[in-house]
Write an enzyme that holds these catalytic residues in place. Structure first.
Site, PDB file in Angstrom:
ATOM      1  N   LYS A  59      29.524 -38.438  17.392  1.00 27.05           N
ATOM      2  CA  LYS A  59      28.628 -37.301  17.664  1.00 27.05           C
ATOM      3  C   LYS A  59      27.320 -37.812  18.251  1.00 27.05           C
ATOM      4  O   LYS A  59      26.775 -37.238  19.201  1.00 27.05           O
ATOM      5  CB  LYS A  59      28.388 -36.506  16.368  1.00 27.05           C
ATOM      6  CG  LYS A  59      29.591 -35.669  15.999  1.00 27.05           C
ATOM      7  CD  LYS A  59      29.580 -35.113  14.590  1.00 27.05           C
ATOM      8  CE  LYS A  59      30.935 -34.440  14.322  1.00 27.05           C
ATOM      9  NZ  LYS A  59      31.177 -34.088  12.945  1.00 27.05           N
ATOM     10  N   GLN A 103      27.935 -33.518   7.652  1.00 23.63           N
ATOM     11  CA  GLN A 103      29.288 -34.064   7.838  1.00 23.63           C
ATOM     12  C   GLN A 103      30.116 -33.834   6.569  1.00 23.63           C
ATOM     13  O   GLN A 103      29.710 -34.226   5.473  1.00 23.63           O
ATOM     14  CB  GLN A 103      29.190 -35.570   8.164  1.00 23.63           C
ATOM     15  CG  GLN A 103      30.518 -36.212   8.477  1.00 23.63           C
ATOM     16  CD  GLN A 103      31.168 -35.653   9.742  1.00 23.63           C
ATOM     17  OE1 GLN A 103      30.524 -35.487  10.764  1.00 23.63           O
ATOM     18  NE2 GLN A 103      32.448 -35.346   9.664  1.00 23.63           N
ATOM     19  N   ASP A 126      27.601 -25.834  13.022  1.00 22.87           N
ATOM     20  CA  ASP A 126      28.996 -25.892  12.579  1.00 22.87           C
ATOM     21  C   ASP A 126      29.548 -24.481  12.355  1.00 22.87           C
ATOM     22  O   ASP A 126      30.738 -24.313  12.090  1.00 22.87           O
ATOM     23  CB  ASP A 126      29.084 -26.694  11.272  1.00 22.87           C
ATOM     24  CG  ASP A 126      30.080 -27.837  11.370  1.00 22.87           C
ATOM     25  OD1 ASP A 126      30.750 -27.955  12.417  1.00 22.87           O
ATOM     26  OD2 ASP A 126      30.187 -28.607  10.394  1.00 22.87           O
TER      27      ASP A 126
END
Ligand code: NAD
Length: 291
Positions: A59, A103, A126
């Site tokens: 990322k 994460q 997200d």
């Protein structure tokens, strides 16, 4: 690409992700040329899960390649919920940061729901905050979960008309199956979501013109599950060992299914590359909204 009866159209996530990244980079280059603040993404990792370490590195790399400002916070495994929430609150008011990604998975002593709800919904790249999931459910514009968004992007890139398409999703997770169902409904597809408790699942999947699997079971789905001429999307990413070598495979038995379907995503090289591309896209979207 030419397609014969035994060679399906390969839906390449590598190609689609490259196209998405290219378009984002053009926009970021323009922002830079105007000497405006660049979009910024903060990724928070708790612990040292080896797969998560790789995902976070990828990322960061994607941000650097596109020109997005990137901050990575790596916290020890014994970080408490309140310490993590404090960091999120700081990032919520950090003006250099447009997107916050926690994460997953988190260590078991931390409850994911308690953490996600602390993220400012406008920075929730997200798309897992209840506000964003609620907006998705009611068909409003919002930040959407990256992997299902990537599936929709692949289908659109290959001009697959979803209007009224009979679609079956296997898997009902909050990360993939459920939001994907909502996104397909919002595109006017007719959607059935199946899962581990569904009876006669093969009978249901074998009627689908669009079959999408997100279960995490290597090569479970065989040709008997698939309608002739169907479009097949494999979200699953599984590690298997063959002849002492570890390799990646999907939930769909590609070799078995490829001769009867019209189009299929491979693993690797299918949905996988789309997730980070859509994270970049969500970060740019969050940036534009905040400006
Ligand atoms: P999950 O474990 O949260 O959910 C799995 C779902 O599959 C559940 O709803 C369960 O009911 C269903 N299921 C399990 N076994 C089944 C069976 N035999 N028949 C029917 N349904 C069954 O998993 P997840 O987070 O949604 O991930 C699913 C897969 O997708 C995994 O392989 C994961 O690695 C992969 N994934 C890939 C990406 C990507 O970037 N491409 C992103 C997220 C997840």
């Amino acid at each position: 690409m030419t397609k014969t009866s035994t060679t399906p159209l390969i839906l390449s996530g590598i190609t689609v992700a490259e196209n998405v990244r290219k378009n984002i980079k053009l926009e970021v280059d323009e922002i830079r040329s105007k000497e405006q603040r660049l979009p910024g993404l903060a990724v928070v990792l708790v612990g040292e899960n080896p797969a998560s370490l790789i995902y976070v590195k990828n990322k960061e790399k994607a941000c650097i390649n596109i020109g997005i400002h990137s901050e990575v916070y790596q916290l020890p495994t014994n970080t408490s919920e309140s310490e993590l929430i404090k960091l999120i609150q700081t990032l919520n008011i950090n003006e250099k940061i447009d997107g916050i990604l926690i994460q997953l998975p988190l260590p078991i002593h931390i409850k994911v729901e308690n953490i996600i709800k602390e993220i400012d919904p406008n920075k929730d790249v997200d798309g897992l905050h209840p506000t964003n999931l609620g907006k998705l459910l009611s068909g409003q514009d919002c930040l959407k979960p990256c992997t299902p968004l990537g599936v929709i992007e692949i289908l659109k890139y290959y001009s697959i008309n979803l209007n009224s398409m009979s679609s079956v999703i296997v898997g009902r997770s909050t990360l993939v199956g459920k939001p994907l169902g909502m996104m397909l409904l919002n595109e006017n597809a007719t959607v059935t979501i199946t899962h581990s408790k569904t009876e006669n699942i093969e009978e249901i999947t074998s009627c689908a013109d669009l079959l999408i699997s997100a279960i995490g079971k290597p090569n479970l789905i065989k040709r008997t599950w698939v309608k002739k001429g169907a479009i097949v999307i494999d979200v699953g990413i599984n590690r298997i060992t063959e002849n002492d070598k570890t390799k990646l495979c999907g939930d769909i038995d590609f070799e078995d299914v490829k001769s009867i379907c019209h189009a299929i995503t491979p693993v690797p090289g299918g949905v996988g590359p789309m997730t980070i591309a859509m994270l970049m896209s969500n970060t740019l979207k969050a940036y534009k909204k905040q400006r």
